[in-house]
Design an enzyme around this catalytic site. Structure first.
Site, PDB file in Angstrom:
ATOM      1  N   GLY A 212      -8.693 -15.666  -2.538  1.00 19.22           N
ATOM      2  CA  GLY A 212      -7.744 -15.872  -1.677  1.00 19.22           C
ATOM      3  C   GLY A 212      -7.221 -14.528  -1.545  1.00 19.22           C
ATOM      4  O   GLY A 212      -7.880 -13.443  -1.722  1.00 19.22           O
TER       5      GLY A 212
ATOM      6  N   GLU B 156      -7.723   2.289   2.072  1.00 15.93           N
ATOM      7  CA  GLU B 156      -7.446   2.025   0.727  1.00 15.93           C
ATOM      8  C   GLU B 156      -8.131   1.060  -0.040  1.00 15.93           C
ATOM      9  O   GLU B 156      -8.587   0.192   0.535  1.00 15.93           O
ATOM     10  CB  GLU B 156      -5.574   1.728   0.371  1.00 15.93           C
ATOM     11  CG  GLU B 156      -5.355   0.339   1.287  1.00 15.93           C
ATOM     12  CD  GLU B 156      -5.400  -0.779   0.693  1.00 15.93           C
ATOM     13  OE1 GLU B 156      -5.618  -0.762  -0.486  1.00 15.93           O
ATOM     14  OE2 GLU B 156      -5.625  -1.907   1.209  1.00 15.93           O
ATOM     15  N   PHE B 157      -8.363   1.102  -1.251  1.00 10.49           N
ATOM     16  CA  PHE B 157      -9.207   0.230  -1.970  1.00 10.49           C
ATOM     17  C   PHE B 157      -8.498  -0.249  -3.027  1.00 10.49           C
ATOM     18  O   PHE B 157      -8.868  -0.560  -4.230  1.00 10.49           O
ATOM     19  CB  PHE B 157     -10.653   0.771  -2.387  1.00 10.49           C
ATOM     20  CG  PHE B 157     -11.322   1.103  -1.120  1.00 10.49           C
ATOM     21  CD1 PHE B 157     -12.325  -0.069  -0.462  1.00 10.49           C
ATOM     22  CD2 PHE B 157     -11.316   2.339  -0.509  1.00 10.49           C
ATOM     23  CE1 PHE B 157     -12.828   0.356   0.477  1.00 10.49           C
ATOM     24  CE2 PHE B 157     -12.067   2.550   0.511  1.00 10.49           C
ATOM     25  CZ  PHE B 157     -12.769   1.703   1.103  1.00 10.49           C
TER      26      PHE B 157
ATOM     27  N   LYS C 187     -17.866 -13.746 -10.494  1.00  9.30           N
ATOM     28  CA  LYS C 187     -17.239 -14.805 -11.386  1.00  9.30           C
ATOM     29  C   LYS C 187     -17.171 -16.046 -10.511  1.00  9.30           C
ATOM     30  O   LYS C 187     -16.347 -16.034  -9.496  1.00  9.30           O
ATOM     31  CB  LYS C 187     -15.844 -14.213 -11.796  1.00  9.30           C
ATOM     32  CG  LYS C 187     -15.376 -15.265 -12.917  1.00  9.30           C
ATOM     33  CD  LYS C 187     -14.809 -14.316 -14.024  1.00  9.30           C
ATOM     34  CE  LYS C 187     -14.442 -15.266 -15.183  1.00  9.30           C
ATOM     35  NZ  LYS C 187     -15.306 -15.981 -15.660  1.00  9.30           N
TER      36      LYS C 187
ATOM     37  N   CYS D 275      -6.186 -10.046   1.713  1.00 10.39           N
ATOM     38  CA  CYS D 275      -6.992  -8.990   2.192  1.00 10.39           C
ATOM     39  C   CYS D 275      -8.405  -9.884   2.780  1.00 10.39           C
ATOM     40  O   CYS D 275      -8.997  -9.508   3.978  1.00 10.39           O
ATOM     41  CB  CYS D 275      -7.314  -7.914   1.291  1.00 10.39           C
ATOM     42  SG  CYS D 275      -5.675  -7.105   1.017  1.00 10.39           S
TER      43      CYS D 275
ATOM     44  N   ARG E  55      -6.616  -2.960  -5.515  1.00  7.21           N
ATOM     45  CA  ARG E  55      -6.419  -4.389  -6.164  1.00  7.21           C
ATOM     46  C   ARG E  55      -5.046  -4.596  -6.597  1.00  7.21           C
ATOM     47  O   ARG E  55      -4.530  -4.066  -7.290  1.00  7.21           O
ATOM     48  CB  ARG E  55      -7.473  -4.784  -7.107  1.00  7.21           C
ATOM     49  CG  ARG E  55      -8.783  -4.975  -6.715  1.00  7.21           C
ATOM     50  CD  ARG E  55      -9.911  -4.822  -7.825  1.00  7.21           C
ATOM     51  NE  ARG E  55      -9.591  -3.552  -8.572  1.00  7.21           N
ATOM     52  CZ  ARG E  55     -10.042  -3.511 -10.058  1.00  7.21           C
ATOM     53  NH1 ARG E  55     -11.010  -4.432 -10.482  1.00  7.21           N
ATOM     54  NH2 ARG E  55      -9.863  -2.367 -10.557  1.00  7.21           N
TER      55      ARG E  55
ATOM     56  N   VAL F 126       0.956  -1.159  -0.240  1.00  5.44           N
ATOM     57  CA  VAL F 126       0.093   0.097   0.118  1.00  5.44           C
ATOM     58  C   VAL F 126       1.018   1.412  -0.062  1.00  5.44           C
ATOM     59  O   VAL F 126       0.539   2.378  -0.545  1.00  5.44           O
ATOM     60  CB  VAL F 126      -0.865   0.212   1.346  1.00  5.44           C
ATOM     61  CG1 VAL F 126      -1.678   1.466   1.244  1.00  5.44           C
ATOM     62  CG2 VAL F 126      -1.891  -1.108   1.233  1.00  5.44           C
TER      63      VAL F 126
ATOM     64  N   ASP G  18      11.016   3.303   5.637  1.00  7.52           N
ATOM     65  CA  ASP G  18      10.944   2.093   5.899  1.00  7.52           C
ATOM     66  C   ASP G  18      12.048   1.565   6.828  1.00  7.52           C
ATOM     67  O   ASP G  18      13.011   2.316   6.814  1.00  7.52           O
ATOM     68  CB  ASP G  18      10.743   1.185   4.767  1.00  7.52           C
ATOM     69  CG  ASP G  18      10.006  -0.215   5.134  1.00  7.52           C
ATOM     70  OD1 ASP G  18       8.996  -0.503   4.669  1.00  7.52           O
ATOM     71  OD2 ASP G  18      10.972  -0.941   5.567  1.00  7.52           O
TER      72      ASP G  18
ATOM     73  N   THR H  91      -5.452  -0.821   7.435  1.00  7.73           N
ATOM     74  CA  THR H  91      -6.922  -1.516   7.336  1.00  7.73           C
ATOM     75  C   THR H  91      -6.778  -1.690   9.108  1.00  7.73           C
ATOM     76  O   THR H  91      -6.040  -2.771   9.647  1.00  7.73           O
ATOM     77  CB  THR H  91      -7.160  -2.874   6.693  1.00  7.73           C
ATOM     78  OG1 THR H  91      -6.946  -2.352   5.455  1.00  7.73           O
ATOM     79  CG2 THR H  91      -8.459  -3.404   7.005  1.00  7.73           C
TER      80      THR H  91
HETATM   81  C1  UGA Z   1      -9.058  -6.771  -2.675  1.00  2.00           C
HETATM   82  C2  UGA Z   1     -10.241  -5.374  -2.849  1.00  2.00           C
HETATM   83  O1  UGA Z   1     -11.012  -5.955  -4.150  1.00  2.00           O
HETATM   84  C3  UGA Z   1      -9.593  -4.344  -2.968  1.00  2.00           C
HETATM   85  O2  UGA Z   1     -10.679  -3.225  -2.997  1.00  2.00           O
HETATM   86  C4  UGA Z   1      -9.007  -3.932  -1.519  1.00  2.00           C
HETATM   87  O3  UGA Z   1      -8.320  -2.882  -1.398  1.00  2.00           O
HETATM   88  C5  UGA Z   1      -7.711  -5.033  -1.181  1.00  2.00           C
HETATM   89  O4  UGA Z   1      -8.527  -6.293  -1.153  1.00  2.00           O
HETATM   90  C6  UGA Z   1      -7.362  -4.681   0.196  1.00  2.00           C
HETATM   91  O5  UGA Z   1      -8.137  -4.687   1.197  1.00  2.00           O
HETATM   92  O6  UGA Z   1      -6.031  -4.312   0.319  1.00  2.00           O
HETATM   93  P1  UGA Z   1      -7.324  -8.189  -3.955  1.00  2.00           P
HETATM   94  O7  UGA Z   1      -7.103  -8.787  -2.631  1.00  2.00           O
HETATM   95  O8  UGA Z   1      -6.011  -7.596  -4.457  1.00  2.00           O
HETATM   96  O9  UGA Z   1      -8.121  -6.634  -3.537  1.00  2.00           O
HETATM   97  O10 UGA Z   1      -8.017  -8.734  -4.890  1.00  2.00           O
HETATM   98  P2  UGA Z   1      -9.415  -8.899  -5.911  1.00  2.00           P
HETATM   99  O11 UGA Z   1      -9.377  -8.468  -7.029  1.00  2.00           O
HETATM  100  O12 UGA Z   1     -10.375  -8.051  -4.938  1.00  2.00           O
HETATM  101  O13 UGA Z   1      -9.822 -10.480  -5.665  1.00  2.00           O
HETATM  102  C7  UGA Z   1      -9.830 -11.244  -4.517  1.00  2.00           C
HETATM  103  C8  UGA Z   1      -9.971 -12.724  -4.736  1.00  2.00           C
HETATM  104  O14 UGA Z   1     -11.188 -12.948  -5.203  1.00  2.00           O
HETATM  105  C9  UGA Z   1      -8.849 -13.304  -5.804  1.00  2.00           C
HETATM  106  O15 UGA Z   1      -8.552 -14.621  -5.272  1.00  2.00           O
HETATM  107  C10 UGA Z   1      -9.924 -13.519  -6.980  1.00  2.00           C
HETATM  108  O16 UGA Z   1      -9.600 -14.496  -7.886  1.00  2.00           O
HETATM  109  C11 UGA Z   1     -11.142 -13.643  -6.496  1.00  2.00           C
HETATM  110  N1  UGA Z   1     -12.190 -13.314  -6.948  1.00  2.00           N
HETATM  111  C12 UGA Z   1     -12.581 -11.962  -7.416  1.00  2.00           C
HETATM  112  C13 UGA Z   1     -13.306 -14.312  -7.585  1.00  2.00           C
HETATM  113  O17 UGA Z   1     -13.164 -15.569  -7.179  1.00  2.00           O
HETATM  114  N2  UGA Z   1     -14.475 -13.833  -8.444  1.00  2.00           N
HETATM  115  C14 UGA Z   1     -14.724 -12.643  -8.702  1.00  2.00           C
HETATM  116  O18 UGA Z   1     -15.908 -12.219  -9.364  1.00  2.00           O
HETATM  117  C15 UGA Z   1     -13.628 -11.807  -8.309  1.00  2.00           C
END
Ligand code: UGA
Length: 455
Positions: free
Chosen positions: A256, A150-151, A250, A259, A153, A11, A30, A121
């Site tokens: 996983g 933060e949000f 999806k 977060c 990905r 982050v 850091d 967080t």
């Molecule tokens: C997530 C959130 O989307 C961010 O907004 C947030 O800032 C972040 O956590 C955090 O707290 O730091 P991230 O963990 O990078 O982001 O990944 P995502 O793209 O959200 O995917 C998370 C998991 O869900 C992955 O394993 C992905 O493959 C899975 N996923 C996502 C699905 O199985 N189906 C979907 O439709 C979407």
């Protein structure tokens, strides 16, 4: 503006590089000297598309600086972002020791009033707690805490930083409004102002909601398999209702990453602290946890009886990252290692010799072709572009048996059939040329034969 970012983790680095890109002068602190040495040369310690270029831009344009001296970082600006990690304790509770330690040091070194923006967080109420602690340590100055979750990905963090749907800012002191507006002046996204507790809660609520959406669609996917419906068509039908929306519907091997699971456990812990039952979160996590095992059973039930070789394609928790934390692939490996199969895996980001303990029962291969050569079953676990765009028709001739379970529903079904694969998707009954020949006791085509009775 002159800004300080405390913590050069995921982050912090995205925030720092992004702020420098917006024109601010940013000092990154850091504790890790070697990490900073690499960063000074523009080498990113994490894999994030576009980050090396943005770091390079900040460094060459003299807007991005690094220090391991907390005093220098504190004196550099009057607005400091805290972006240190809040890992889960064994109880699920977020571990605030790093946040507390840096807040303590900031108060110790401060030679004037400071605004501290908490991006880590953190449990609801942390801003208040940290603010009180800092003002007690150095009563000569005023420390004001702002919550700015933060949000980002992984894999698209920079575009999420530069054009987010919205920026959430929690304040207790209205004089912070112009200051924070100035920080994000060049970001063309609405700022939602709220109180600090609500901002802190928004972060957890958003992540856990997204995770719930995924678990929900995965639950429906299992029902689709049982009733011969198609989850893709169902998700499309649901997602076109604007009240539901198409995102995070999806179906696949489950979520996983660092977060969703961590934040879900942290929210459960917070709920427990105040005696609020949260059965939805528990059910959501249970639903997610059982998918890898279920998919493994489906695979075993469809494999040829004498098969010994299984190939896993993709290990990271999603595409666009090298992160293995809480990756469903690791649960698949742990489940498969109970059986006498030879396991190999290929992931474009995970190289042979990777020391992760969960990968020790797997042979890591360095190319897609080698990974599938002579294999008798393929389980695709990460939706890498390389897999989506592979020439499966040519690859077909290298496998001994053409069973491919697509744990991400990311390959083209028709093309895979034409290429001669027994192609199986999540949430859809497979149309196989071969009959299932083996099912572990009590299982058939990835499902228990006798439904578990409800108590
Ligand atoms: C997530 C959130 O989307 C961010 O907004 C947030 O800032 C972040 O956590 C955090 O707290 O730091 P991230 O963990 O990078 O982001 O990944 P995502 O793209 O959200 O995917 C998370 C998991 O869900 C992955 O394993 C992905 O493959 C899975 N996923 C996502 C699905 O199985 N189906 C979907 O439709 C979407």
């Amino acid at each position: 503006m002159k800004l300080t970012v405390i913590g050069a983790g995921y982050v912090g680095l995205v925030q720092a590089a992004g702020l420098a890109h917006l024109g601010h002068e940013v000092m990154v602190y850091d504790i890790n000297h070697r990490k900073l040495e690499a960063l000074r040369k523009g080498i990113s310690p994490i894999y994030e598309p576009g980050l090396p270029e943005m770091l390079e831009e900040g460094i060459t344009q003299k807007r991005l600086f690094f220090t391991e001296q907390m005093k220098e970082a504190v004196l550099f600006s009057s607005l400091l972002f805290i972006t240190v990690g809040t890992p889960a304790k064994i109880t699920g509770e977020a571990d605030l020791s790093a946040v507390m330690a840096v807040a303590h040091q900031i108060a110790h070194f401060a030679e004037g009033d400071k605004v501290i923006v908490l991006k880590s967080t953190v449990p609801v109420g942390t801003c208040e707690k940290v603010e009180q602690m800092m003002n007690e340590i150095a009563p000569t100055y005023t420390f004001q805490l702002v919550s700015n979750p933060e949000f980002l990905r992984q894999g698209s963090a920079l575009s999420d930083f530069l054009s987010p749907d919205r920026i959430i800012i929690g304040i207790a002191h209205p004089e912070q409004i112009p200051l924070m507006e100035e920080v994000y002046r060049k970001v063309d996204s609405p700022i939602l102002w709220m109180d600090r507790r609500s901002a802190e809660m928004t972060k957890y609520a958003a992540n856990v909601f997204l995770a719930t959406k995924i678990s929900y669609i995965n639950m429906v996917a299992e029902l689709c398999e049982a009733y011969s419906a198609d989850i893709e068509q169902v998700a499309h039908g649901m997602g076109t209702d604007r009240r539901i929306g198409p995102h995070f519907l999806k179906a696949g091997i489950g979520f996983g990453g660092s977060c969703f699971p961590k934040d879900a456990f942290a929210l459960m812990h917070m709920a427990n602290e105040v005696g609020v039952p949260v059965p939805m979160i528990e059910a959501m996590m249970l639903t997610n946890d059982r998918i890898p095992e279920r998919v493994v059973h489906r695979l075993l039930s469809l494999m040829p009886i004498h098969a010994r070789e299984i190939t896993l394609l993709g290990l990271t928790f999603k595409a666009g990252t090298d992160d293995l934390r809480d990756s469903p692939a690791l649960k698949v490996i742990s489940s498969l290692s109970k059986y006498p199969y030879s396991l190999r895996a290929y992931d474009p980001m995970i190289k042979a010799g990777n020391p992760h303990p969960s990968l020790q029962s797997v042979t890591l291969i360095s190319s897609l072709k080698e990974a599938i050569e002579g294999t008798e079953a393929i389980l695709l676990l990460t939706e890498w572009k390389e897999f989506r765009e592979a020439d499966w028709e040519s690859l077909r001739k290298w496998v001994s048996h053409p069973l491919l379970i697509d744990g991400r529903n990311c390959l083209d079904e028709e093309k895979m059939r034409k290429a001669g694969f027994d192609y199986v998707r999540i949430g859809k009954q497979p149309m196989l040329s071969l009959k299932p020949v083996r099912a572990p006791h009590g299982w058939k085509d990835g499902r228990r034969e006798t439904p578990v009775s409800r108590q």
